[in-house]
Design an enzyme around this catalytic site. Structure first.
Site, short mmCIF file in Angstrom:
data_model
loop_
_atom_site.label_atom_id
_atom_site.label_comp_id
_atom_site.label_asym_id
_atom_site.label_seq_id
_atom_site.Cartn_x
_atom_site.Cartn_y
_atom_site.Cartn_z
N ASN A 123 0.84 -1.20 0.00
CA ASN A 123 0.00 0.00 0.00
C ASN A 123 0.87 1.24 0.00
O ASN A 123 2.10 1.14 -0.02
CB ASN A 123 -0.94 -0.02 1.21
CG ASN A 123 -0.17 -0.14 2.50
OD1 ASN A 123 0.62 0.73 2.85
ND2 ASN A 123 -0.35 -1.25 3.21
N LYS A 150 8.59 -16.49 -11.54
CA LYS A 150 7.80 -15.35 -12.03
C LYS A 150 6.59 -15.86 -12.82
O LYS A 150 6.74 -16.70 -13.71
CB LYS A 150 8.70 -14.48 -12.91
CG LYS A 150 8.09 -13.18 -13.27
CD LYS A 150 9.03 -12.33 -14.10
CE LYS A 150 8.25 -11.21 -14.74
NZ LYS A 150 8.89 -10.68 -15.91
N ASP A 173 -4.30 -9.77 12.56
CA ASP A 173 -4.45 -8.38 12.98
C ASP A 173 -3.56 -8.18 14.20
O ASP A 173 -3.87 -8.64 15.31
CB ASP A 173 -5.92 -8.06 13.31
CG ASP A 173 -6.12 -6.57 13.53
OD1 ASP A 173 -5.26 -5.94 14.19
OD2 ASP A 173 -7.12 -6.02 13.03
N PHE A 184 -4.21 3.38 14.84
CA PHE A 184 -4.49 4.40 13.85
C PHE A 184 -5.63 3.91 12.96
O PHE A 184 -5.77 2.70 12.74
CB PHE A 184 -3.26 4.67 12.98
CG PHE A 184 -2.27 5.61 13.64
CD1 PHE A 184 -2.21 6.93 13.27
CD2 PHE A 184 -1.43 5.15 14.64
CE1 PHE A 184 -1.32 7.80 13.87
CE2 PHE A 184 -0.53 6.00 15.25
CZ PHE A 184 -0.47 7.34 14.87
N LYS A 199 -13.57 0.86 15.44
CA LYS A 199 -12.30 0.14 15.60
C LYS A 199 -11.82 0.19 17.05
O LYS A 199 -11.26 -0.78 17.56
CB LYS A 199 -11.24 0.72 14.67
CG LYS A 199 -11.43 0.25 13.25
CD LYS A 199 -10.48 0.89 12.26
CE LYS A 199 -10.98 0.54 10.85
NZ LYS A 199 -10.24 1.21 9.80
N LYS A 232 -11.55 -3.51 18.55
CA LYS A 232 -10.21 -4.03 18.86
C LYS A 232 -9.85 -3.82 20.33
O LYS A 232 -8.73 -4.10 20.73
CB LYS A 232 -9.16 -3.36 17.96
CG LYS A 232 -9.37 -3.61 16.46
CD LYS A 232 -8.13 -3.27 15.63
CE LYS A 232 -8.44 -3.27 14.14
NZ LYS A 232 -7.26 -3.22 13.28
N1 CTP Z 1 -3.52 -3.20 12.16
C1 CTP Z 1 -2.70 -4.23 12.59
N2 CTP Z 1 -2.68 -5.41 11.90
C2 CTP Z 1 -3.46 -5.60 10.82
C3 CTP Z 1 -4.31 -4.56 10.38
C4 CTP Z 1 -4.30 -3.37 11.07
O1 CTP Z 1 -1.97 -4.05 13.56
N3 CTP Z 1 -3.41 -6.76 10.18
C5 CTP Z 1 -3.57 -1.94 12.91
C6 CTP Z 1 -3.03 -0.75 12.17
O2 CTP Z 1 -1.66 -0.57 12.43
C7 CTP Z 1 -3.88 0.38 12.74
C8 CTP Z 1 -5.20 -0.27 13.08
O3 CTP Z 1 -4.91 -1.66 13.16
O4 CTP Z 1 -3.35 0.85 13.94
C9 CTP Z 1 -6.30 0.00 12.13
O5 CTP Z 1 -6.07 -0.56 10.90
P1 CTP Z 1 -7.12 -0.35 9.66
O6 CTP Z 1 -6.45 0.43 8.62
O7 CTP Z 1 -8.37 0.16 10.18
O8 CTP Z 1 -7.29 -1.75 9.15
P2 CTP Z 1 -8.47 -2.71 9.49
O9 CTP Z 1 -8.62 -2.86 10.96
O10 CTP Z 1 -8.13 -3.92 8.74
O11 CTP Z 1 -9.79 -2.02 8.93
P3 CTP Z 1 -10.25 -1.71 7.41
O12 CTP Z 1 -11.43 -2.56 7.22
O13 CTP Z 1 -10.57 -0.24 7.42
O14 CTP Z 1 -9.09 -2.03 6.53
#
Ligand code: CTP
Length: 413
Positions: free
Chosen positions: A210, A289, A306, A323, A337, A341
């Site tokens: 990303n 590849k 996560d 974040f 969130k 979480k």
């Molecule tokens: N995060 C994490 N591990 C992941 C995904 C997210 O630690 N596999 C943490 C990010 O570092 C951030 C927070 O979770 O602090 C929120 O991430 P977000 O961008 O909201 O990702 P998702 O929880 O996957 O939600 P979305 O559906 O918006 O992608």
């Protein structure tokens, strides 16, 4: 803000090759308005002359514990009382060991023992000496006694080796001293930060990732270190230099980031998840590849762990700050969130073209159970300091601790 102006800084110089940098350090501290007095060990005088440090500090340099003339002018007790902060830079492995023992057999050791002001050391030594359990144990002891350990940096060393043990550059030392006077709101806390994107391989040359630049996470890591925390930064691939005072761990995939975070989490007081973790990875990674075909292709993906949710669900979780990068419904998504979480805090920002990722400024809306605060658009470095100040406030509110180390300052200006 420069808090060094008018402060009394007692600089201890011990006998390492980095002693030559002390001259530049004195100059920088004085440029920022500090009054500097220098105490040298006998070994330090082999590396740099007292005359140099006298000329730069504008004060006589002190060396002898049992010199009747020096004692009459300003003895070890007066020097200790004079100091707002005592910084030993460079601090050799030997001096650190002597400090742990509480020795008073030369002037600098005696001043350290007599000094009630905050004590900071900037270690400087060969990487093998630094990595020795004896040295590491000594530093743990000093940290437990609330001695500030500044650095060391990693890089090429005077002995020809490369690794940790270089003294921080004078500019960095001056900045960190400034940080100590700013309150050290996270002094003594251990902070773990995740930052940057992760990359998930499709085949040996392609990956899913990303747009995260890592700038916000790096700025937060640096701000936490400035606030006195010991910071470990687990970082995905980014084009940023590691902040000098931060312990960096480089990873590529979400699973590696997860493993690195879990390895350090037991020693963590505060976990800041600033990484943009790739939510999915290819179910299988092609060994060769993948060749294009006219039929198009479908990539089967599976979920990554996560990391933040796993940490927050631990039986004894650290304080957690997440974040949320959102394109819409910022507050609703962020609050969801926060709840889903089980976080202590969440910092939300809008992402999209020219906003959030890859740019130098940002704005944040921070939410916690029962409160919120808006941090207006500004440079990410500044925003990170504001966020860390708010984090320290919430952390203290949660644990009802006052972790702010008050420096013994003659004036609070
Ligand atoms: N995060 C994490 N591990 C992941 C995904 C997210 O630690 N596999 C943490 C990010 O570092 C951030 C927070 O979770 O602090 C929120 O991430 P977000 O961008 O909201 O990702 P998702 O929880 O996957 O939600 P979305 O559906 O918006 O992608």
């Amino acid at each position: 803000m420069n808090t060094l102006s008018g402060k009394h800084i007692l600089l201890g110089v011990t006998g390492g090759i980095a002693a030559y940098k002390s001259a530049e350090l004195v100059r920088r501290l004085r440029e920022q308005g500090a009054e500097v007095r220098v105490v040298m060990t006998a070994a330090a005088r082999e590396f740099i002359t007292p005359l140099t440090l006298q000329a730069l500090s504008g004060q006589p340099v002190h060396s002898d514990l049992l010199d009747p003339r020096a004692e009459a002018a300003m003895g070890h007790i007066e020097l200790a009382r004079w100091a707002d902060v005592l910084l030993v830079a460079p601090a050799t492995a030997d001096f650190i060991a002597r400090l742990v023992q509480g020795r008073a057999d030369d002037l600098l050791a005696a001043v350290c023992l007599a000094c009630e002001a905050s004590l900071a050391v900037a270690p400087a030594m060969n990487r093998a000496m630094w990595q020795q359990p004896a040295t590491q144990d000594n530093l743990e002891t000093l940290r437990a006694r609330r001695v500030h350990v500044l650095g060391p940096a990693t890089g090429s060393q005077a002995c020809g080796e490369t690794g940790p043990g270089r003294m921080l550059e004078p500019e960095e030392l001056a900045r960190q001293l400034d940080g100590l006077f700013q309150g050290g709101a996270l002094a003594g806390r251990r902070v773990l930060v995740s930052a940057g994107p992760t990359r998930e391989a499709i085949d040996p040359v392609r990956y899913i990732s990303n747009r995260s630049s890592g700038k916000m996470g790096y700025a937060v890591a640096r701000a936490a270190a400035e606030a006195g925390a010991r910071v470990t930064l687990v970082t995905g691939p980014v084009a940023l230099a590691l902040p000098e005072q931060v312990n960096g761990i480089q990873v590529e995939t979400a699973e590696q980031m997860h493993a690195a975070v879990m390895e350090h989490i037991a020693d963590t007081d505060i976990f800041i998840a600033a990484a943009a973790v790739t939510d999915y990875r290819p179910q299988s990674v092609a060994g060769q590849k993948i060749k294009k075909s006219t039929a198009g292709m479908t990539l089967a993906l599976e979920s990554n762990p996560d990391i933040l949710a796993t940490v927050a669900a631990l039986p004894e979780p650290p304080f957690t700050l997440g974040f949320a990068a959102e394109t819409d419904s910022l507050e609703a998504n962020a609050r969801n969130k926060l709840r889903a979480k089980s976080l202590d805090m969440i910092a939300a920002n809008v992402v999209g073209p020219g906003q959030g990722f890859e740019v130098d400024d940002n704005a944040l809306q921070v939410f916690w159970d029962g409160g919120e605060r808006q941090l207006g658009r500004t440079r990410k470095t500044r925003l990170a300091r504001q966020l860390v100040a708010l984090l320290a406030e919430r952390y203290q509110a949660k644990y009802n601790t006052d972790s702010v180390i008050k420096l013994h300052a003659k004036d609070s200006a």
